[in-house]
Design a protein around this motif. Sequence first.
Motif, short mmCIF file in Angstrom:
data_model
loop_
_atom_site.label_atom_id
_atom_site.label_comp_id
_atom_site.label_asym_id
_atom_site.label_seq_id
_atom_site.Cartn_x
_atom_site.Cartn_y
_atom_site.Cartn_z
N ASP A 304 16.36 15.68 -14.47
CA ASP A 304 14.90 15.55 -15.11
C ASP A 304 15.03 14.44 -16.22
OD1 ASP A 304 14.04 17.56 -13.36
OD2 ASP A 304 14.74 19.21 -15.13
N ASN A 305 13.87 14.06 -16.55
CA ASN A 305 13.96 13.21 -17.72
C ASN A 305 15.03 11.81 -17.57
OD1 ASN A 305 12.11 15.15 -18.92
ND2 ASN A 305 13.93 16.30 -19.55
N ILE A 306 14.80 11.40 -16.45
CA ILE A 306 15.73 10.13 -16.53
C ILE A 306 14.60 8.95 -16.45
CG2 ILE A 306 17.59 11.33 -15.29
CD1 ILE A 306 16.51 9.81 -12.78
N ALA A 307 15.23 7.76 -16.61
CA ALA A 307 14.60 6.29 -16.63
C ALA A 307 15.19 5.57 -15.61
CB ALA A 307 14.54 5.85 -17.88
N ALA A 308 14.35 5.35 -14.50
CA ALA A 308 14.65 4.35 -13.56
C ALA A 308 14.26 2.79 -14.07
CB ALA A 308 14.03 4.36 -12.34
N ILE A 309 15.23 1.99 -14.19
CA ILE A 309 15.04 0.65 -14.60
C ILE A 309 15.43 -0.41 -13.59
CG2 ILE A 309 15.69 -1.01 -16.32
CD1 ILE A 309 17.09 1.35 -17.92
N ARG A 310 14.47 -1.17 -13.24
CA ARG A 310 14.71 -2.14 -12.04
C ARG A 310 14.76 -3.66 -12.63
NH1 ARG A 310 11.95 1.56 -9.20
NH2 ARG A 310 10.15 0.56 -10.25
N ILE A 311 15.78 -4.41 -12.36
CA ILE A 311 15.54 -5.77 -12.80
C ILE A 311 15.74 -6.61 -11.67
CG2 ILE A 311 18.05 -5.54 -13.43
CD1 ILE A 311 17.45 -8.23 -15.28
N VAL A 326 24.33 -7.61 -17.42
CA VAL A 326 23.42 -6.59 -17.64
C VAL A 326 24.29 -5.12 -17.97
CG1 VAL A 326 22.27 -4.69 -16.21
CG2 VAL A 326 22.18 -7.17 -15.66
N PHE A 327 25.41 -5.02 -17.68
CA PHE A 327 26.14 -3.81 -18.25
C PHE A 327 26.56 -4.13 -19.66
CE2 PHE A 327 28.24 -3.04 -13.71
CZ PHE A 327 27.18 -2.19 -13.45
N VAL A 347 18.84 -5.32 -9.20
CA VAL A 347 19.60 -4.03 -9.65
C VAL A 347 18.48 -2.78 -10.05
CG1 VAL A 347 21.54 -3.39 -11.10
CG2 VAL A 347 21.28 -5.83 -10.36
N SER A 348 18.76 -1.67 -9.52
CA SER A 348 18.30 -0.52 -10.02
C SER A 348 19.16 0.51 -10.63
CB SER A 348 17.58 0.34 -8.89
OG SER A 348 16.57 -0.79 -8.16
N MET A 349 18.80 0.96 -11.81
CA MET A 349 19.64 1.93 -12.48
C MET A 349 18.93 3.07 -12.94
SD MET A 349 21.25 -1.47 -14.50
CE MET A 349 19.88 -1.96 -14.38
N ILE A 360 16.97 -2.00 -24.82
CA ILE A 360 17.57 -2.53 -23.59
C ILE A 360 16.73 -3.35 -22.87
CG2 ILE A 360 18.54 -1.60 -21.52
CD1 ILE A 360 19.70 0.74 -23.05
N VAL A 361 15.46 -2.88 -22.49
CA VAL A 361 14.45 -3.73 -21.60
C VAL A 361 14.05 -4.97 -22.00
CG1 VAL A 361 12.20 -3.49 -20.55
CG2 VAL A 361 13.50 -1.62 -20.74
N HIS A 362 14.05 -4.96 -23.62
CA HIS A 362 13.66 -6.38 -24.06
C HIS A 362 14.90 -7.40 -23.81
CE1 HIS A 362 12.14 -9.12 -27.17
NE2 HIS A 362 13.45 -9.16 -27.77
N GLU A 363 15.92 -6.84 -23.87
CA GLU A 363 17.11 -7.70 -23.64
C GLU A 363 17.19 -8.01 -22.16
OE1 GLU A 363 20.53 -7.87 -25.81
OE2 GLU A 363 19.84 -6.79 -27.52
N LEU A 364 17.09 -7.10 -21.35
CA LEU A 364 17.22 -7.31 -20.01
C LEU A 364 16.04 -8.51 -19.29
CD1 LEU A 364 17.57 -3.78 -18.34
CD2 LEU A 364 19.42 -5.70 -18.39
N LYS A 365 15.05 -8.36 -20.17
CA LYS A 365 14.02 -9.61 -19.56
C LYS A 365 14.58 -10.75 -19.99
CE LYS A 365 9.74 -6.77 -20.00
NZ LYS A 365 8.78 -5.81 -20.89
N LYS A 366 15.40 -11.12 -20.66
CA LYS A 366 16.17 -12.53 -20.62
C LYS A 366 16.55 -12.95 -19.41
CE LYS A 366 17.62 -11.87 -25.42
NZ LYS A 366 18.81 -11.50 -26.10
N TYR A 367 16.73 -11.87 -18.46
CA TYR A 367 17.50 -12.19 -17.02
C TYR A 367 16.62 -11.98 -16.01
CZ TYR A 367 21.54 -12.14 -20.16
OH TYR A 367 22.47 -12.43 -21.12
#
Length: 374
Positions: A304-311, A326-327, A347-349, A360-367
């Motif tokens: 439970d309580n996980i976040a899925a992030i897709r870039i 990304v890593f 990539v989905s994580m 993290i999302v803010h930085e990922l948005k650069k890519y």
Amino acid sequence: MIKKVMKFGGSSVGAPERMKNVASLITKEEGNLVVLSALSGTTNTLVEINGYLYNKNADGALDTISSLKAHYKDFISKLYTKKEYADKATAYVKEIFAYLSTFSKQAFTQVEEKIILAQGELMSTHLMLYYLEEQGVKAALLPALDFMKTDLHGEPDMGEIRTGLESALAEQPGAYVYLTQGYICRNSSNEIDNLQRGGSDYSASLIGAAIKADEIQIWTDIDGMHNNDPRIVEHTTAVHHIHFEEASELAYFGAKVLHPTCILPAKNANIPVRILNTMQPDAEGTLINNKLEEGKIKAVAAKDNIAAIRIKSSRMLLAYGFLRKVFEIFENYKTSIDMISTSEIGVSMSVDNTQHLNEIVHELKKYGTVDVDL
Ligand code: ASP
Ligand code: MG
């Protein structure tokens, strides 16, 4: 000499009747080393006391100490039949509660905090020791603070644990059953410390590995690791055999039965771990060892309580080094990725630590374009 290491959690010793039941389980045969948690609720209450002390609320701390003390008084009155042993237990816990009360007048640091957290296991093991003595059992208590050591990095020091345990055992030879505290330890500065909440399973695994026990038994209140999460799925059943690696996946992915840290020492020392139910001691439970049954799915776990992030990024197409970038972002925010899948453009994580999700999302948005599902 020691055959089995048997660990009992807080709920297994949380009521006088249950502690008596544990006493009979651990004395069925000779040569067990028994690791006990604090009585259920005690460590949480000690955490609460620390909270009051941290906030300089001496009255709050003293009130909580006195209600915990009343709980132990009642427990003792129901556990023993002979006055001599009830008196011994009363004297022991009285000293601990008097000691706890002194902290309300002192400066409060992490050192005191850890000392306070250690009192639960000290009390549960002494209550059990006196109960066994009352029953005429030759029991010996091996103080965990004499052998359970962590190193400079806060990791268990196997060498010290092994030699410390050997000399603790040599000091009290020939007992029918040995007891010790789970969870508590000393750090590299020799201060009282602990192996983190729920750490008693870890203690049992470290002890089993150190003395090369035949088996490490984790006694709890469910009949083993189940093939599904019983909180969500009906009619789940216990898995009778599972490989260490499968068990650690399940432990990390939400099976509350076993603390995830507990697997490694036993696995490395190749000592089987058996999960058993104190309420149904004859049930088969779950055996965890290094044998893999290939091609068989043992269980499904949900988290439970996980976040899925897709870039998604077209820059990823035929490029290399994208995943590293990304890593790196996750690494900078000390956030570990639980699961990952990649395709040519995305990539989905999933992560369960969402503390720094926004950054993290803010930085990922650069890519690329980023979606988040909570
Ligand atoms: N008593 C400690 C806790 O509640 C350790 C344990 O139970 O494993 O976290
Ligand atoms: Mg516990």
